[in-house]
Structure formats: C-alpha cells, structure tokens
Design an enzyme around this catalytic site. Structure first.
Site, short mmCIF file in Angstrom:
data_model
loop_
_atom_site.label_atom_id
_atom_site.label_comp_id
_atom_site.label_asym_id
_atom_site.label_seq_id
_atom_site.Cartn_x
_atom_site.Cartn_y
_atom_site.Cartn_z
N HIS A 1 -27.23 15.72 36.63
CA HIS A 1 -26.14 16.10 37.98
C HIS A 1 -26.34 15.15 38.76
CE1 HIS A 1 -24.75 18.51 41.03
NE2 HIS A 1 -24.24 19.35 40.05
N ASP B 1 6.33 1.35 6.64
CA ASP B 1 4.79 1.07 6.24
C ASP B 1 4.02 1.95 5.11
OD1 ASP B 1 2.39 -0.24 6.73
OD2 ASP B 1 2.08 0.96 8.44
N GLU C 1 -5.11 1.82 2.56
CA GLU C 1 -4.96 0.53 3.55
C GLU C 1 -4.95 1.07 4.85
OE1 GLU C 1 -3.42 -2.51 6.18
OE2 GLU C 1 -2.69 -0.35 6.10
N HIS D 1 0.88 -1.31 0.04
CA HIS D 1 -0.08 0.01 0.11
C HIS D 1 0.93 1.38 0.08
CE1 HIS D 1 0.19 0.96 4.33
NE2 HIS D 1 0.54 -0.43 4.51
N ASP E 1 -0.23 4.32 0.72
CA ASP E 1 -0.95 5.48 1.53
C ASP E 1 -0.26 5.27 3.07
OD1 ASP E 1 -2.52 3.03 2.01
OD2 ASP E 1 -3.71 4.13 3.29
N ARG F 1 -9.78 -10.87 20.13
CA ARG F 1 -8.84 -11.64 18.85
C ARG F 1 -9.31 -12.73 18.65
NH1 ARG F 1 -6.62 -7.39 15.80
NH2 ARG F 1 -6.80 -5.38 17.24
N HIS G 1 3.08 3.55 12.57
CA HIS G 1 2.02 3.92 13.11
C HIS G 1 2.26 5.28 14.20
CE1 HIS G 1 -1.35 1.34 11.20
NE2 HIS G 1 -0.37 1.13 10.57
N ASP H 1 4.23 -6.48 4.32
CA ASP H 1 3.41 -5.45 5.18
C ASP H 1 3.44 -5.57 6.53
OD1 ASP H 1 2.12 -2.91 5.47
OD2 ASP H 1 0.29 -3.65 4.97
N THR I 1 -19.38 16.24 37.98
CA THR I 1 -20.08 15.44 38.81
C THR I 1 -21.25 15.07 37.78
OG1 THR I 1 -20.90 17.58 39.48
CG2 THR I 1 -19.60 16.41 40.93
ZN LIG Z 1 0.77 -1.23 6.26
ZN LIG Z 2 0.17 0.51 8.43
#
Ligand SMILES: [Zn+2]
Ligand SMILES: [Zn+2]
Ligand SMILES: [Zn+2]
Ligand SMILES: [Zn+2]
Lengths: 478, 478
Positions: free
Chosen positions: A228, A132, A166, A98, A100, A343, A445, A195, A330
C-alpha cells in the site's frame, strides 16, 4: 510467347458465383485455432479442404502434428498437403496458406455475423477468414477448377501445404516443413505464399522482404507482495519506478533506438535501394488513414516506407503486474514485467541484438543504484527475410500481375513477420514469393474483416496466370 | 485524582467470553460494502448494531443516505448514530467506526472460513472485520455494558457514528457529517476514532497525523486504434514511448520527487519533531518483515519513519490501456493512461501540488516534441491531517494507555489517509484522536485478518479508561 489465358479468365468469370459460394461454405466453419472449444471446427475446415481437393482430383494427405504443446489434451489440427499433377516435364510450385482464423464475436463490434459471408452492394465480402486466409487458399482450388472446366492444361505440378494453426504460432509446422522438404516437397522449384496484403487498395504488389522481431521482457521485483503506497511510499525501492526509468532509455519519441550499437548492425542503404521507394504507390494520406491520426514520425513517403520496411524499430507494449484497470488504486506493485520488442532488418543477427539489449538494460538498471532485482530475457525471436525480386519466380509473377491488372506491381517489403516464409526458404533452398490477394483495407485480425469480390475473382485469375508465367519463365538464380 | 477503574476492568474480564461472542455474531454477517449483492448484509449489520445499542439503553437512529452514486438501483446503507447519556455536566465524546468490511473468499487463501470467527490456541481471532473495524466498534458497546454490569457511572455522554460504506469510499458520509455537526453531533467536545493499528505488535500508540493523497492520471493518445508494431513500428509516434519517458521524470530510484517545487512545500523539520523519532518502538527488521524484503530506501529507523510519516512520496501505480497480460503481444497501444499519486504532508496545499504537477508534466511532454496528445488530471485528492498531541484529548488517552498497558504510548503518524478524520475535525472544529485497538500484524484488507484476544479485551478496557480520563482532563487547547 505469352501464355494463352483468355479462356481461363473467362471461365473464372463464369464460375464467380460458385467460387463465392465456396468461400461462403469455408467462412461458415469457425476454425478459430486460439480457442480450444473450436478445435473440432478447425479440423472440420481441414477436412472440407481435403474433400474439395479430392473432388478436383488432387492427391491429398491429412498429416497429424501430435499433441498441442502445454495443452496435452488437445490434438493439433492436421496439415493438409496435396499434389495436383505429376508431369516431370513441368515445373513444380509449392504453395502455402492457412485454414484457421482469428477469433471473432458479433459483440466485438461486427456489423454482420462474422461467420456468415455477407456481400454488400459494393462487392465487399465480409466474414472472418475471408481475406485471411480462406480466400487466397480457395484461390488455388478455384484456379484448378477453372482450368478443368475451361479445358486448359494445368501449367505446373502444384504442391500445396495448408496449415490450421497459423493464428496461434504455427505450432509444429517448422519441424514438419523441415522434415518434408526432402520428401513431400522435394520436387518444388519455387514457393509462393498468398497470405499478405497490398500496400494500398488500388495497386497490386509482390513482396520480397519482411522484418524480424525480437521480443523482450524486463522483470523488476523487490517486496514480497504488493504494498500500500500510504504505508510504504517513501520507505522502499519501488519496482515500477525503476522499470519506467529503464524503459525510458530504450527509444526516444522520434523513434530512435537508444541502445548503443543497434543501429550499427543495420545494412547501409544503397543508391539502388534508395531509388525504389519513390515509385511505390503510397501516400502520406494512406498512412494517416490507417493510423487514424496524423501522428506520423516523418513528413515524406520515402522515409516512412523505409521506417516500416528497412530500419529497425522498438515498441514498448506494456507492463504486466502493475495496476492496469480503470480508476485509482494506490498499490505499489511488488513485481512488474515490462514488454518491448525490436523489429529487426538486415544484417541484424538475433544473437547480436540480444547481447546489445542485455548489456544496455543491465547497465541502465545498475546506474539506478536500486536494491530491487532485475532480469531481462528474450521471449521469442523471428529473423527478418529478404528475397531477390529479380529471381524468375518474381519476374514471372510480375508479368502475371501486369496481364491481369494492367499495371506493373509495386515491389514491397513488410514491417511485420511471417515466420513460415523464412522456414520455407531455408528448408527448401528455393526462392519464396509473397503474392497477396487482398488489399490494405481488409482488416485481417480486426472486426469487419472483408475481401473485395474484385480482389477475389481477379486474384483467382492472377494465381492461375502466375502458374502459367512461372511455368515458362527462363531460369535464373538472381 | 486517577479514576477508579478496577471494578470496570474486572467486569470486562468477567464478560470476555460474551464480548467475543458479540464479535462472533458481527463477523458472521458478511457486510461487504463493495459487493452489490451483499448490500442486504451491510444493512443487516447496521440493524444488529442498532439493536444491541438499544438493548444497552442508547438512543439510536438509522439515517438513510439515499441512492448510491452511479448505482441508482442501490440504496446506501444507513449511518447508525446513537447517543448514550445526556448529562449536561459531563463532557460529550463523539466516536466513529465502520460496520462494513472488505471482500473475502475462502479461496483467496484464507486458512479458515472468513465469516466464521476462529480463535486459535494463541488467542488470535481470525475473521473478516475482526480488527477492521467490528472489534473496535463493538469495543464501545462492550464498554457501556461492562459499566452497567459493574455498576460504575458512565463518565461521559457518548455520541456514536457508525457508517456502512467506509471500505467503498465512505459514499455520502462527508455531507452527512457536515450536516449533523451542528445537530446530532453539536455537543461533542472531542472526537475519537478507533480504526487504525499499532506501529508494531507490542507497544500501543496514539496517532496524531496522516498523510494526504493526490492521485493523478496522464493520458497520452495518438492513433485512432491500437496498431500492430510490425506494420506501424518506426512510422508513428507511440503513446507508450512518450508515457514512459514522461513518467520517468517524476521520481528517482532513491525516492526523490523530481517535480520542481514540490519539496519546497514541505514544512521544515523542527528539533522538537526530530527528537520524537528515536524513541518510537520500531526497528528496521519490522520494516523488512512487512516489506518481505530488504529493499528499504534508508538504513536507519528514524529516516524510514520520516519517509513514511512526514515527507511526501510519489508512487507510479501502473498503466491503463497498454498490454498487461502474461505472454507477448506486439501491440502499439493507441491510448495509455499512466497512474501515479503523491502522498502529501504539511504544508502542501492540494491546489499548489496540482499546479506544480501539471506544469511539470506539461513541460516534460512538450520537451519530447511528440505529435501525440497529452492530458494530465487529478483523479482525487485527500488532504493530510495533523493534530496536536498535547491537546487534553491526547493527554487523557495517554494516561489511559499507561493505566491499561503499563507503558506510555508512542505518538505516531501514519503514511496513509483516513479521510473521515479531517472531515470530523473540520466539521466539528474539535480535536480528533486516533486510538487504535489492533496491531500491525492484523492483516486488515488481506487474507487471514485477525484481532488478538488480548488486544480486544485490553482494548475494551482502554476505551472505557479513556472515557474516564478524558472526562477529568483539564481543558487546554494545545
Ligand atoms: Zn494469415
Ligand atoms: Zn492472420
Ligand atoms: Zn477501517
Ligand atoms: Zn479498512
């Protein structure tokens, strides 16, 4: 007979600076798919790839994906598909990457400008997208160029599929792959995706499994508006009280999923599988370093890797609608939405997991005896994937790794999901190999994303070597 | 002998339009204490009050409070203190109010411009600050003016204390009151605060009790940074898992506080007290209307009022540091801070509550066996307050209500806290009366805040009448 690769490898070394320069040009294009205002940069990046590929003599098509769902004013960036070589006597390998990238701002804490490739004295090449996934994507182009300049015959027909969304859910790609499986991709004999990352920093790996992910929301609501706590505390059912108690029934501190039946769906461990974990290049210190703490669940490497790869896990991500700022407020929130995900691993079917989750959450809420309202639903699900690491696609890659890096690769799985992997497997019916270029410290990331020069240059050699070995590897369908 | 009030009352009616006009001028000044850029407006509002008071012949001082803590570039708005009358033969009554307001923007959903007083055909006067607290503050000024114009002798010496930071924590006020208790306020025989609301819309009340509030944070941390649940789910202790389980031990769905010992601190109900609740003008429909739902904890009015006024409650407000946006994010938050508070009642001492909370939370966390770190602390605490409704200050006010409204007032408590009440009581050692002007539907702090014309005009009569009755009421110290 082992492929003749010396002149190819030498040529890669000779061209190293020009390959780094190609990566520098790519990193300079801020192709952030999540930011509407960067959409022209994403398109520009796709066109850059197309132009480089055409210069290398590949046949290239920019395939439109239409409007972006929920953002009808935005055109999705094109999928760049390309073919290099059409020799019917050669194998055809389909590769994916990818172009992007994740968002990045200097003020997030980057030590260097994120869209300027900055190489330090240890050869770490910092820049958003370096690892990445622009480095790996350019790896394929660089491999073609080095073959041409070294005068080495390209060993396979190469099909390429590079997408630009991606990092924003691969919008539109599944349909595209399913559509093209019997068209542009129809000759593919195997698939290779670069990747993901090494498990550590020193030892290469081949990846044959991924966990799936089922993401749920629990919404609890009661009052017509936020209240409240001075006025209403002690007189009304509070949605947050109920949510906390329901979420407290999902998982315990030791990581055990408490939803009845979930663990029964998990494929039992075979002795064969068990024996794999001991040899993996991974230590508890690797875990502690990446955690930034010693708060691991297990004391030993084997159980830790199993926890990441082959057992399900449940994480509570947060609460929408409650007070989440610093300080003190509050408020009794009128409607709160708890988010958690599981997962998933073989043999957990998405629908079976849903049913168990819904049953459990409904039962846990009913047990509270609250007058509030509760809804639980699946936000999204992606299935786990496991390939056979004995397939010729993997054995060829293993030989290539040994040739380039001088060691047998670890056979690894990953805890996260790369949904396109399963899509390619199901659409083409072919074996899919994950062949990472970068290492575990690359910080994809995060701030200060980097790709080590060594991983890039040796990685280019590896991609080329893989194509030679996979061209020769005897067919099996293990 | 009942005071002669007819000519005063008549004068209030005569001046009604001019009193509304005074409120219009005050509402037009956006004296928002929470917004730095409105600080000049807050000061302007204080100066408006000072000028109006001087025109009425009062002695006025604008007292500086210094710089705003944590915002050293900002001067706090002055406390406006004033004295009207110095007759040693008369009682001296100290009244408190605030001239700052909550933020308000038309686009928040106001039907009218929030800083333009808009009177509809039902006499509802909409505008930010109309009921909280500019209407009541001007009530005292209007009472002085009506006495002057009616030629009626003012029955007491009136001390006034009007602050400009109430909606932002009354910064600096406690020290000021403690300092002035034996100076500017030294002659005070009793205190009256008009800054709360009737329980409903039809029946006036006198308020003699408030709950306190102890606000806690539980911080649980482990990893060095936020983690991806794909990579780390199933290998590390997750702070959010622990937090949810600890918070789940605090309170149950029926509102029972589960922290051992807390309920033992609560003063037992006497038969005398029990008998008070039945007569209060309040219905379950009042609760459901204000809740916007039927999710009340109790089926009957009495237990509901007790839940609001005389029993503690525990609310979980939210979580800082976890995922709180719409959508799905597969994060394992590295550090999460749960926020909850306990509304406290007689005889709960702040320190005793702290100790029980800390012990319980520490124990609950220890029971999890987590490697994460946990800290629990008090963010802030305000004590409950209960006055004797048999004190002459209250009995006088009761007679004034009966004279103006033709009914005996309900004697009420409130679930929330008005910290300045306790400060005045402790600093002066005198009885404090809460004498509300507005009704439960006034929407203080919300959009479309209003004060009914009837409540304003009859309220002015009531404040004047109260001063007459309190001037004559025989001393007791019940
Ligand atoms: Zn990637
Ligand atoms: Zn990535
Ligand atoms: Zn107020
Ligand atoms: Zn207020």
């Amino acid at each position: 007979m082992a492929p003749q690769l010396d002149s190819y490898f030498k040529q890669v070394d000779t061209l190293a600076e020009s390959f780094i320069d190609r990566l520098r040009k790519a990193v300079a294009i801020p192709s952030i798919s999540a930011a509407d205002e960067h959409r022209p940069d994403v398109v520009k990046m796709g066109e850059f790839l197309a132009s480089e590929l055409r210069n290398l003599g590949a046949h290239v098509e920019l395939r439109p994906l239409g409007k972006q769902p929920h953002k009808e004013h935005l055109e999705l960036p094109p999928v760049v598909v390309a073919r290099y070589g059409e020799d019917p006597k050669k194998r055809t390998i389909l590769v994916y990457g990818h172009y992007d990238v994740q968002p990045a701002l200097k003020e997030d804490g980057w030590a260097t400008e994120p869209f300027t490739l900055s190489v330090d004295d240890k050869g770490r090449m910092y820049g958003r997208g370096s690892t990445d996934d622009k480095g790996p994507v350019l790896g394929w182009l660089n491999a073609i160029e080095a073959h041409q300049k070294a005068g080495v015959d390209f060993p396979v027909n190469l099909l390429m599929c590079f997408e630009g969304m991606e990092e924003y859910g691969s919008e539109g790609l599944d349909d595209f792959i399913n559509e093209e499986a019997k068209k542009f991709f129809k000759d593919a004999d195997a698939v290779c995706i670069s990747d993901n990352y090494w498990l550590g920093t020193e030892k290469p790996c081949l990846t044959y499994g991924l966990r799936g992910c089922s993401y749920y929301s629990i919404e609890i609501s009661g009052p017509g508006q936020d209240l409240h706590s001075g006025v209403f505390g002690g007189t009304a059912h509070e949605p947050m009280t109920d949510l906390v108690r329901v979420m407290g029934t999902l998982v315990d501190t030791a990581g055990n999923i408490l939803i009845p039946g979930i663990n029964d769906l998990v494929a039992p461990m075979t002795d064969d599988e068990k024996s794999l974990y001991g040899g993996i290049a991974f230590t508890m210190d690797n875990l502690y370093e990446s955690l930034g703490s010693k708060t691991g669940l297990f004391a030993d490497k084997e159980r830790t890797l199993m926890g990441r790869w082959r057992y399900p896990s449940l994480s509570i991500h947060g609460v929408e609608g409650a007070f989440s700022a610093p300080g003190a407020k509050t408020v009794i929130p009128a409607k709160v939405v708890g988010k958690f995900s599981i997962r998933t691993v073989p043999d957990m079917e998405i629908e079976d997991v849903d049913k168990l989750v819904y049953d459990h959450v409904n039962k846990a809420f009913a047990a509270l005896g609250s007058k509030n309202n509760m809804k639980v639903w699946l936000q999204h699900a992606g299935k786990w994937w496991v390939a056979s690491p004995k397939h010729w696609n993997f054995t060829a890659a293993g030989k290539a790794v040994e040739r380039v890096w001088g060691v047998k690769p670890d056979l690894t799985r990953e805890g996260g999901s790369i949904p396109v992997t399963l899509t390619f497997e199901q659409a083409t019916g072919k074996n899919v190999l994950l062949l990472p270029m970068g290492s575990s410290t690359d910080a994809a990331h995060s701030i200060n994303e980097k790709l080590d020069k060594r991983n890039y240059i040796e990685g280019i050699k590896l991609l080329g070597a893989y194509l030679h070995y996979v061209a020769e590897e005897p067919t099996n369908e293990a």
